[in-house]
Scaffold this motif. Sequence first.
Motif, short mmCIF file in Angstrom:
data_model
loop_
_atom_site.label_atom_id
_atom_site.label_comp_id
_atom_site.label_asym_id
_atom_site.label_seq_id
_atom_site.Cartn_x
_atom_site.Cartn_y
_atom_site.Cartn_z
N ASP A 159 2.28 1.67 -3.42
CA ASP A 159 1.24 2.15 -4.33
C ASP A 159 0.97 3.63 -4.11
OD1 ASP A 159 1.00 -0.38 -5.39
OD2 ASP A 159 -0.79 -0.91 -4.20
N GLN A 160 0.92 4.03 -2.85
CA GLN A 160 0.66 5.44 -2.54
C GLN A 160 1.82 6.32 -3.02
OE1 GLN A 160 -0.10 6.15 1.57
NE2 GLN A 160 -0.88 8.20 1.24
N GLN A 161 3.05 5.86 -2.83
CA GLN A 161 4.20 6.62 -3.31
C GLN A 161 4.18 6.72 -4.83
OE1 GLN A 161 7.61 4.64 -1.70
NE2 GLN A 161 7.48 5.63 0.30
N ASP A 174 1.06 11.84 -9.50
CA ASP A 174 0.38 13.13 -9.31
C ASP A 174 1.38 14.28 -9.43
OD1 ASP A 174 -2.00 11.85 -8.95
OD2 ASP A 174 -1.98 11.97 -6.74
N GLN A 209 0.83 -1.21 0.00
CA GLN A 209 0.00 0.00 0.00
C GLN A 209 0.86 1.25 0.00
OE1 GLN A 209 -2.54 -0.44 3.41
NE2 GLN A 209 -3.99 -1.78 2.36
N GLU A 210 1.93 1.25 0.80
CA GLU A 210 2.83 2.40 0.84
C GLU A 210 3.49 2.63 -0.51
OE1 GLU A 210 5.56 1.66 4.02
OE2 GLU A 210 4.07 2.05 5.58
N GLN A 237 1.52 6.60 -6.71
CA GLN A 237 0.43 7.52 -7.06
C GLN A 237 0.86 8.96 -6.84
OE1 GLN A 237 -2.34 6.64 -8.49
NE2 GLN A 237 -3.09 8.72 -8.62
N ASN A 238 1.56 9.21 -5.71
CA ASN A 238 2.04 10.57 -5.43
C ASN A 238 3.03 11.02 -6.50
OD1 ASN A 238 0.48 10.78 -3.14
ND2 ASN A 238 2.12 10.20 -1.75
#
Length: 153
Positions: free
Chosen positions: A58-60, A66, A55-56, A62-63
Amino acid sequence: MSEIQELIDNFERIEIKENDKKEDTKEQKIEQQSNQDESKDTIVKETNDDQKQQQEQDQQNQNNKDDLNNDQFIEKQLEEALTNKLIIQEQNKGEKYQVQDQVNIDDQLQKQEHTIIKGTMRSDGTMRKDIKVRAGYKNADMVQRYVIPQKRK
C-alpha cells in the motif's frame, strides 16, 4: 502375611501405574497445548507478515501515486513556465531596443553622476585618496535644519 504383602505390592504397582498414566496424560496435554500454541504463533506470525507485506505494498502504491502526481504537477508547472517565458519573450522583443537605449542613457548618467576630488599631499609627504562625490550630494553642514512653522519668517 505373604498374601497381605502381595496385596500391598499389587496396590502399590496399581498406584504407580495410575500415577504414570496421569503423568503421561498430563505430558500429552502439555505437548498438545504447546503444539497448539506453536501453530497459533505461526498463524499469528503469518498474519503479521501478510499484514506487513500488505502495508508495504500500500505504501509503495501510494508513493507511486504521489510520484505520478508530483511528476504531473511538475510537468504542468514547466508547461506554464514555458508559456509565460514565451509570452515575456514576445513582449520583450519590442522593449529590447528601449532597454538598450535606457542602458546607454544610464551609463552616461552614471558617468556624470559623480565628481572626483583629487587627493592632496599631506605635510608628511603621503597622499590622500581621491574622493568620489555623487551628483546632488550636500554636506551635512550645508543642509538646512528643520525649523518649526512658528519660528519661520
